[in-house]
Design a protein around this motif. Structure first.
Motif, short mmCIF file in Angstrom:
data_model
loop_
_atom_site.label_atom_id
_atom_site.label_comp_id
_atom_site.label_asym_id
_atom_site.label_seq_id
_atom_site.Cartn_x
_atom_site.Cartn_y
_atom_site.Cartn_z
N ALA A 19 -19.67 -2.75 -10.58
CA ALA A 19 -18.61 -1.85 -10.15
C ALA A 19 -17.74 -2.43 -9.06
CB ALA A 19 -19.22 -0.53 -9.65
N GLU A 20 -18.08 -3.63 -8.60
CA GLU A 20 -17.37 -4.20 -7.46
C GLU A 20 -15.91 -4.46 -7.80
OE1 GLU A 20 -18.08 -8.21 -5.05
OE2 GLU A 20 -19.87 -7.02 -5.32
N GLY A 21 -15.04 -4.19 -6.88
CA GLY A 21 -13.63 -4.48 -7.09
C GLY A 21 -12.75 -3.77 -6.11
N THR A 22 -11.53 -4.20 -6.00
CA THR A 22 -10.55 -3.56 -5.12
C THR A 22 -9.17 -3.90 -5.63
OG1 THR A 22 -9.84 -3.24 -2.85
CG2 THR A 22 -10.39 -5.49 -3.49
N ALA A 23 -8.15 -3.41 -4.96
CA ALA A 23 -6.80 -3.70 -5.43
C ALA A 23 -5.78 -3.62 -4.32
CB ALA A 23 -6.42 -2.70 -6.53
N ASP A 24 -4.77 -4.45 -4.46
CA ASP A 24 -3.62 -4.42 -3.58
C ASP A 24 -2.43 -4.83 -4.44
OD1 ASP A 24 -2.41 -6.38 -0.78
OD2 ASP A 24 -1.87 -4.39 -1.49
N VAL A 25 -1.52 -3.90 -4.64
CA VAL A 25 -0.56 -4.11 -5.71
C VAL A 25 0.81 -4.55 -5.23
CG1 VAL A 25 0.65 -2.94 -7.56
CG2 VAL A 25 -1.73 -2.49 -7.16
N ARG A 26 1.35 -5.58 -5.90
CA ARG A 26 2.77 -5.88 -5.88
C ARG A 26 3.18 -5.83 -7.36
NH1 ARG A 26 1.36 -4.81 -1.79
NH2 ARG A 26 1.52 -5.89 0.19
N ALA A 308 10.50 9.53 -6.61
CA ALA A 308 9.39 9.89 -5.72
C ALA A 308 8.21 10.45 -6.49
CB ALA A 308 9.87 10.89 -4.67
N VAL A 309 8.46 11.37 -7.42
CA VAL A 309 7.35 11.97 -8.14
C VAL A 309 6.74 11.00 -9.15
CG1 VAL A 309 8.81 13.07 -9.90
CG2 VAL A 309 6.55 14.00 -9.40
N VAL A 310 7.57 10.19 -9.81
CA VAL A 310 7.03 9.21 -10.76
C VAL A 310 6.14 8.21 -10.03
CG1 VAL A 310 7.63 7.30 -12.28
CG2 VAL A 310 8.86 9.47 -12.47
N ASN A 311 6.56 7.78 -8.88
CA ASN A 311 5.75 6.83 -8.12
C ASN A 311 4.42 7.46 -7.71
OD1 ASN A 311 5.69 4.12 -6.97
ND2 ASN A 311 5.68 5.13 -4.97
N ARG A 312 4.45 8.74 -7.34
CA ARG A 312 3.20 9.43 -6.98
C ARG A 312 2.27 9.57 -8.17
NH1 ARG A 312 2.40 11.93 -2.24
NH2 ARG A 312 4.16 12.15 -0.79
N VAL A 320 -2.69 2.93 -6.80
CA VAL A 320 -1.56 2.56 -5.94
C VAL A 320 -0.27 2.76 -6.73
CG1 VAL A 320 -2.77 0.90 -4.47
CG2 VAL A 320 -1.86 0.16 -6.67
N GLY A 321 0.83 2.95 -6.00
CA GLY A 321 2.09 3.19 -6.66
C GLY A 321 2.79 1.91 -7.09
N LEU A 322 3.83 2.07 -7.88
CA LEU A 322 4.68 0.93 -8.19
C LEU A 322 5.34 0.42 -6.91
CD1 LEU A 322 6.35 2.36 -11.41
CD2 LEU A 322 4.83 0.39 -11.31
N ILE A 323 5.61 1.34 -5.99
CA ILE A 323 6.08 1.02 -4.65
C ILE A 323 5.05 1.54 -3.67
CG2 ILE A 323 7.94 1.31 -2.96
CD1 ILE A 323 8.82 -0.10 -5.53
#
Length: 527
Positions: A19-26, A308-312, A320-323
């Motif tokens: 289950a290990e994992g993480t994320a940081d999105v660009r 705003a709502v699509v990103n949420r 994480v969001g697209l932004i």
């Protein structure tokens, strides 16, 4: 305190490793497409945009998630809890090629989706109800109104318009008047009817702008200035002050016109209500000030609302969001995902702000259907080439525990949510405190839920005459992890149970396995 045998410790270590994992999105840049199209067309477009970016960055996407992994993921995202063992078994054994799409439709049509969506949006719109008594008193009325909007599939723009333009009166805001009407007026009560609180909330939630920093001063490097903050707050100048004697009083100007001005605190400067994009409000003689604001916020040409709502919503399904941050679209400078967000926002508008349409698009994308086991951990998650691992929210965790164990929630849910409240932050960064861990390991709720004599699910499994030991273990896995145990897990666990001499001791061994699974990271993560 429950002691964990070496065999169970091995199980938990194996689960932790998987289950290990993480994320940081660009992310990836796209050019907006001019055509409309249905959910499948838009899904294909998202897939094409991300696939092009993966190819450009030489990223090999993760494999497609197993059926059980997808079932668990989409169930947590849409109904806030894991599926039952029977539902898991049926889905895993279903040979249909379109079963994932059909599953999403079943979930969207379920009462559980209505309850989950209502709670998610209530928490976003009225976060004060989780911590403040005044807001908590009116949260039920707000939820009742919001639930009716979810059931009738009201467009998101209509929901926001009704919140911003609601008529305030004693029936929906006066707490001394007895039972209040189901109404979005609770939004104003929760924010203490203060123009500055309302302006900050509207900007952040509906427009994706963190405007509150400009309330007290101008920051030298910030885009938004103090005068802009109070110009937005001026739309709420006519909101009646707290107290039954003021309810329904619009506090008009001397000439009888609605109040549209505020004096910036600590100064003599008076500002007039104005939109954040610099446009002049289209005032009408009989229109309330907040009605004019509602029209601008939800207008198709508003540059902030749909994005705003699509990103949420994207952040809800991907962690994480697209932004990023998801509620601060001003921080998108240089983001490679702005084009994709624009495209999704345009189609969301074209489909009348239908939230279910957006959900159908996102859950059908290749990115959402990928495994969380990435080929290249950092670069893959940074472009959604694997599914980021997310911690369960307190609500997801408790409701999944209840689903897995068959325990009656009673008052335990409220206590559990209060104790685990710190886990409501970004799901990709969720951490468990020592107190929370001890509660899971030794708390009375978990203890009763993993006792064969008191646990509905465990009791049925250990006493089922048609199940052998492997079958009992498999059913525990189906009920908790939404998958069948792997051969290596059975190799460990079957002897762990069968080496016990008596039936009672074998039941206790199964209870230990159940307890270990519920306390393991694979159960606590959405992956």
């Amino acid at each position: 305190m429950r002691l964990v045998s070496p065999w169970i410790a091995v199980l938990m270590m194996v689960a932790a490793a998987r289950a290990e994992g993480t994320a940081d999105v660009r992310g990836a840049r796209s050019d907006p497409v001019k055509s409309g199209g249905d959910a499948r067309t838009l899904t294909a477009r998202v897939d094409a945009v991300l696939a092009a970016r993966w190819a450009e960055a030489k990223i090999r996407p993760a494999p497609v998630a197993a059926d059980g992994e997808f079932l668990r993921r989409v169930s947590l995202d849409l109904i806030g809890k894991i599926p039952t063992a029977a539902e898991t078994r049926d889905f895993l054994d279903d040979p249909s090629k379109d079963k994932r799409v059909a599953l999403v439709e079943r979930l969207l049509d379920s009462p559980a989706y209505t309850a989950c969506a209502t709670e998610i949006w209530r928490r976003l719109l009225l976060p004060e109800a989780d911590t403040e008594d005044l807001a908590r008193q009116v949260a039920g009325n707000f939820e009742a109104w919001l639930r009716s909007k979810v059931i009738e599939e009201a467009g998101y723009d209509r929901i926001v318009r009704e919140i911003l333009a609601v008529k305030l009166n004693a029936r929906n805001t006066d707490l001394t008047a007895g039972r209040l009407d189901a109404s979005p007026a609770a939004y104003y009560v929760a924010k203490e009817r203060k123009p500055e609180n309302l302006a900050a909330g509207v900007a952040r939630v509906f427009l994706g702008i963190r405007l509150e920093c400009a309330q007290c001063h101008n920051h030298p490097f910030a885009r938004w200035k103090r005068e802009q903050f109070w110009s937005l707050a001026a739309f709420f100048a006519e909101v009646p002050a707290e107290g039954p004697e003021n309810v329904g009083i619009a506090r008009p100007e001397r000439n009888g016109a609605p109040r549209r001005e505020l004096t910036i605190p600590g100064t003599k400067k008076v500002v007039t209500a104005s939109h954040l994009d610099g446009s002049t409000p289209a005032w009408r003689p009989r229109a309330d000030t907040r009605e004019i604001l509602a029209e601008w916020v939800t207008a198709p040409d508003n540059p902030y609302f749909a994005r705003a709502v699509v990103n949420r919503v994207w952040a809800r399904f991907f962690g994480v969001g697209l932004i990023e941050p998801a509620d601060d679209l001003d921080g998108e400078a240089g983001s490679e995902l702005s084009g994709l967000l624009d495209e999704l926002a345009g189609q969301f508008r074209a489909h009348r702000y239908n939230l279910k349409f957006l959900i159908r698009v996102l859950t059908a994308t290749e990115a959402y259907n990928l495994s969380s086991v990435a080929h290249q951990a950092e670069s893959a998650t940074s472009m959604f080439a694997s599914m980021p691992v997310r911690g369960l929210s307190p609500r997801q965790l408790f409701d999944s525990l209840t689903q897995a164990t068959g325990a009656e929630p009673g008052d335990a849910r409220a206590r559990f949510l209060e104790l685990f409240a710190s886990r409501e932050d970004r799901p990709v960064e969720a951490e468990t405190t020592i107190i929370q861990a001890l509660t899971m390991m030794n708390g009375s709720y978990i203890d009763g839920a993993t006792n064969p004599e008191t646990s509905q699910v465990l009791g049925a499994i250990v006493k089922a005459p048609f199940l052998d030991t492997p079958g009992r273990i498999a059913t525990l896995y189906l009920a908790t992890l939404t998958r069948r145990p792997r051969p290596d897990e059975l190799t460990f666990l079957v002897p762990f149970v069968e080496r016990r001499k008596t039936a009672l001791d074998q039941q206790k061994a199964l209870a230990d396995i159940f307890w270990a699974i519920l306390n393991g990271p694979e159960f606590h993560l959405n992956h």
